[in-house]
Enzyme design. Sequence first.
Site, PDB file in Angstrom:
ATOM      1  N   LYS A 126       3.212 -18.548  -0.785  1.00 23.31           N
ATOM      2  CA  LYS A 126       3.950 -17.293  -0.911  1.00 23.31           C
ATOM      3  C   LYS A 126       5.318 -17.567  -1.497  1.00 23.31           C
ATOM      4  CE  LYS A 126       3.642 -12.918  -0.152  1.00 23.31           C
ATOM      5  NZ  LYS A 126       2.430 -12.134  -0.463  1.00 23.31           N
ATOM      6  N   GLY A 230      -0.185   7.168   3.840  1.00 19.68           N
ATOM      7  CA  GLY A 230       0.235   6.705   2.518  1.00 19.68           C
ATOM      8  C   GLY A 230      -0.718   7.230   1.459  1.00 19.68           C
ATOM      9  N   GLY A 232      -0.331   6.574  -2.017  1.00 19.76           N
ATOM     10  CA  GLY A 232       0.089   5.915  -3.257  1.00 19.76           C
ATOM     11  C   GLY A 232      -1.097   5.491  -4.099  1.00 19.76           C
ATOM     12  N   ASN A 233      -0.882   4.402  -4.846  1.00 15.66           N
ATOM     13  CA  ASN A 233      -1.890   3.922  -5.800  1.00 15.66           C
ATOM     14  C   ASN A 233      -3.267   3.695  -5.195  1.00 15.66           C
ATOM     15  OD1 ASN A 233      -0.802   3.475  -8.423  1.00 15.66           O
ATOM     16  ND2 ASN A 233       0.657   2.097  -7.413  1.00 15.66           N
ATOM     17  N   VAL A 234      -3.306   2.911  -4.119  1.00 15.90           N
ATOM     18  CA  VAL A 234      -4.611   2.557  -3.547  1.00 15.90           C
ATOM     19  C   VAL A 234      -5.279   3.803  -2.977  1.00 15.90           C
ATOM     20  CG1 VAL A 234      -5.797   1.194  -1.794  1.00 15.90           C
ATOM     21  CG2 VAL A 234      -3.917   0.182  -3.061  1.00 15.90           C
ATOM     22  N   TYR A 237      -7.238   6.116  -5.426  1.00 18.56           N
ATOM     23  CA  TYR A 237      -8.604   5.682  -5.763  1.00 18.56           C
ATOM     24  C   TYR A 237      -9.509   5.662  -4.530  1.00 18.56           C
ATOM     25  CZ  TYR A 237      -6.248   4.378 -10.046  1.00 18.56           C
ATOM     26  OH  TYR A 237      -5.502   4.419 -11.195  1.00 18.56           O
TER      27      TYR A 237
HETATM   28  P1  NAD Z   1       2.144   2.349  -3.107  1.00 19.93           P
HETATM   29  O1  NAD Z   1       3.571   1.985  -2.964  1.00 19.93           O
HETATM   30  O2  NAD Z   1       1.655   2.913  -4.394  1.00 19.93           O
HETATM   31  O3  NAD Z   1       1.738   3.400  -1.960  1.00 19.93           O
HETATM   32  C1  NAD Z   1       2.213   3.354  -0.657  1.00 19.93           C
HETATM   33  C2  NAD Z   1       2.574   4.790  -0.262  1.00 19.93           C
HETATM   34  O4  NAD Z   1       2.907   4.817   1.121  1.00 19.93           O
HETATM   35  C3  NAD Z   1       3.776   5.335  -1.024  1.00 19.93           C
HETATM   36  O5  NAD Z   1       3.423   6.541  -1.669  1.00 19.93           O
HETATM   37  C4  NAD Z   1       4.820   5.547   0.062  1.00 19.93           C
HETATM   38  O6  NAD Z   1       5.642   6.671  -0.190  1.00 19.93           O
HETATM   39  C5  NAD Z   1       3.946   5.768   1.274  1.00 19.93           C
HETATM   40  N1  NAD Z   1       4.596   5.547   2.555  1.00 19.93           N
HETATM   41  C6  NAD Z   1       5.552   4.637   2.888  1.00 19.93           C
HETATM   42  N2  NAD Z   1       5.883   4.761   4.180  1.00 19.93           N
HETATM   43  C7  NAD Z   1       5.124   5.765   4.691  1.00 19.93           C
HETATM   44  C8  NAD Z   1       5.009   6.367   5.972  1.00 19.93           C
HETATM   45  N3  NAD Z   1       5.758   5.963   7.001  1.00 19.93           N
HETATM   46  N4  NAD Z   1       4.118   7.370   6.133  1.00 19.93           N
HETATM   47  C9  NAD Z   1       3.358   7.791   5.107  1.00 19.93           C
HETATM   48  N5  NAD Z   1       3.439   7.267   3.862  1.00 19.93           N
HETATM   49  C10 NAD Z   1       4.308   6.267   3.659  1.00 19.93           C
HETATM   50  O7  NAD Z   1       1.330   1.046  -2.701  1.00 19.93           O
HETATM   51  P2  NAD Z   1      -0.227   0.790  -2.978  1.00 19.93           P
HETATM   52  O8  NAD Z   1      -0.353  -0.035  -4.200  1.00 19.93           O
HETATM   53  O9  NAD Z   1      -0.992   2.046  -2.830  1.00 19.93           O
HETATM   54  O10 NAD Z   1      -0.568  -0.164  -1.752  1.00 19.93           O
HETATM   55  C11 NAD Z   1      -0.686   0.365  -0.443  1.00 19.93           C
HETATM   56  C12 NAD Z   1      -0.584  -0.783   0.548  1.00 19.93           C
HETATM   57  O11 NAD Z   1      -1.635  -1.726   0.318  1.00 19.93           O
HETATM   58  C13 NAD Z   1       0.708  -1.587   0.434  1.00 19.93           C
HETATM   59  O12 NAD Z   1       1.073  -2.009   1.722  1.00 19.93           O
HETATM   60  C14 NAD Z   1       0.314  -2.792  -0.408  1.00 19.93           C
HETATM   61  O13 NAD Z   1       1.114  -3.920  -0.113  1.00 19.93           O
HETATM   62  C15 NAD Z   1      -1.106  -3.026   0.055  1.00 19.93           C
HETATM   63  N6  NAD Z   1      -1.965  -3.665  -0.951  1.00 19.93           N
HETATM   64  C16 NAD Z   1      -2.097  -3.119  -2.172  1.00 19.93           C
HETATM   65  C17 NAD Z   1      -2.917  -3.714  -3.107  1.00 19.93           C
HETATM   66  C18 NAD Z   1      -3.084  -3.108  -4.475  1.00 19.93           C
HETATM   67  O14 NAD Z   1      -4.006  -3.506  -5.174  1.00 19.93           O
HETATM   68  N7  NAD Z   1      -2.244  -2.153  -4.874  1.00 19.93           N
HETATM   69  C19 NAD Z   1      -3.626  -4.887  -2.795  1.00 19.93           C
HETATM   70  C20 NAD Z   1      -3.495  -5.430  -1.519  1.00 19.93           C
HETATM   71  C21 NAD Z   1      -2.645  -4.794  -0.594  1.00 19.93           C
END
Ligand code: NAD
Length: 439
Positions: A126, A230, A232-234, A237
């Site tokens: 890391k 949350g 967001g991105n994940v 989809y």
């Molecule tokens: P992202 O930042 O696009 O989405 C996270 C969302 O959570 C944001 O919209 C944010 O506003 C929201 N959020 C934050 N605090 C919150 C709360 N207290 N209540 C409700 N919503 C809240 O991130 P992502 O890419 O969608 O990833 C989501 C999680 O998965 C992250 O923790 C990331 O580290 C983990 N992750 C992502 C991937 C990936 O491929 N993107 C891979 C492995 C792990």
Amino acid sequence: MELWKASTDEFVDTLKSERLSRAYVVTDPRSGAVEASHAGLKTLAAAVATDQRDYHKHQGFFVEIGRESDHLLGAFIHLTRRGQAAGGVRFWTYETMEEYIRDGLRLSRGMGHKNALAGIWWGGGKGVVARRGGLDHRDPEVRAKVYRDYGEFVSSLRGCYVTAEDVGTTPEDMAQVFQRTRYTTCIPPAFGGSGNPSILTARGVVVAMEAALQHLGMGTLESKTIALQGLGNVSLYTIDELLRRDVKRIVGTDVDLSAIQAVEERFAGDRLETHLVSPADVSIFARDCDILVPNAVGATLNPQTIPLIRARVVCGAANNQLEDSPRDARTLHDRNILYVPDFLANRMGIVNCANEQYGVFAGDAAIDAHLERDTEFGIFSRCLEVFSRAAESGLTPAEEAEMLADELSAQPHPIWGNRGQQIIDYLVASDWALGESPV
Ligand code: NAD
């Protein structure tokens, strides 16, 4: 000064006052002793050696003060038996060196577990960069300096650590890293990288949900109710995948209106209900649902939220969902809630970029294999293996997943063996800590 309790900025200043720009703490592979690069760091090495929580015989960690950025750059290496220590670089604010080091130790081991369970020939590593006080870290010039420095630092480690994107790091930052080192993955597609992993991560999380339902004899996702924290991105989809599997209803919360709007625009009215909440709001945990999906940030499963949960399954993408892993995993288990360890469910992010140097193309069978039910190392099979081990032993799935990961982490790389340790030995023997990055 007691360096363990010093702020990261104070640590940087201490190194500078001794005209040093690099330091390391390593575990001697023969004696098991924890040794520091400089006499002044002995107390730091002793604090690591006696720690019972986060230090697990890590091979070592290396830090450098960025030449242009003046930031504390670090690489933590848990184990390189399966291959180079690999894991993303986190750009974050830390109050003390203890916090900084603990994060690196904990996350590098976690990455090793994720890589091993995924069958990837990589070890656990890391990167951690401490934000320096008094700077605007959104400023592109500040960031460019930090990440170019980081690339140089990673090059100086000669390949025992391979970096990638993580919390606080963006694709633009990775482009800067890539200017200065070949030891990185997750680079932008314009440079031959694999691009946004979120679609695959979502697909992997949904496969993990299906395994959990099968284990509990609850059938398929059809007609199930899902609560997402949350959007967001994940989650974008994930919702798509869930709707295609005919779930009954999805309810989701986010703290960011634009995230809610993006989801609403795409899926308006289609069995989906969204709520804008404050960061402290935990009402999503109390929702009546079959599956709770933590897709926001870490440490959301804790003594405050776990008693609220009404779902039978908790399965999401967020990293480090358990605030205290053994404690919170046990509480979930005792409440008869099946918790799918995050590092088992969310592996597709790293799978997507792990082998991008071998070529990148859509429909890659090596990647899709992780999502198929009958692949031995696939998410579905690994989940069932962990759940049935836990059912037999009475341990939690998190504990069983860690034990399985430890077993797999001990397997040597089929071609290179433990070359990472040889590189670390070389860095120590060649006085890496007395040098500085190439100009
Ligand atoms: P992202 O930042 O696009 O989405 C996270 C969302 O959570 C944001 O919209 C944010 O506003 C929201 N959020 C934050 N605090 C919150 C709360 N207290 N209540 C409700 N919503 C809240 O991130 P992502 O890419 O969608 O990833 C989501 C999680 O998965 C992250 O923790 C990331 O580290 C983990 N992750 C992502 C991937 C990936 O491929 N993107 C891979 C492995 C792990």
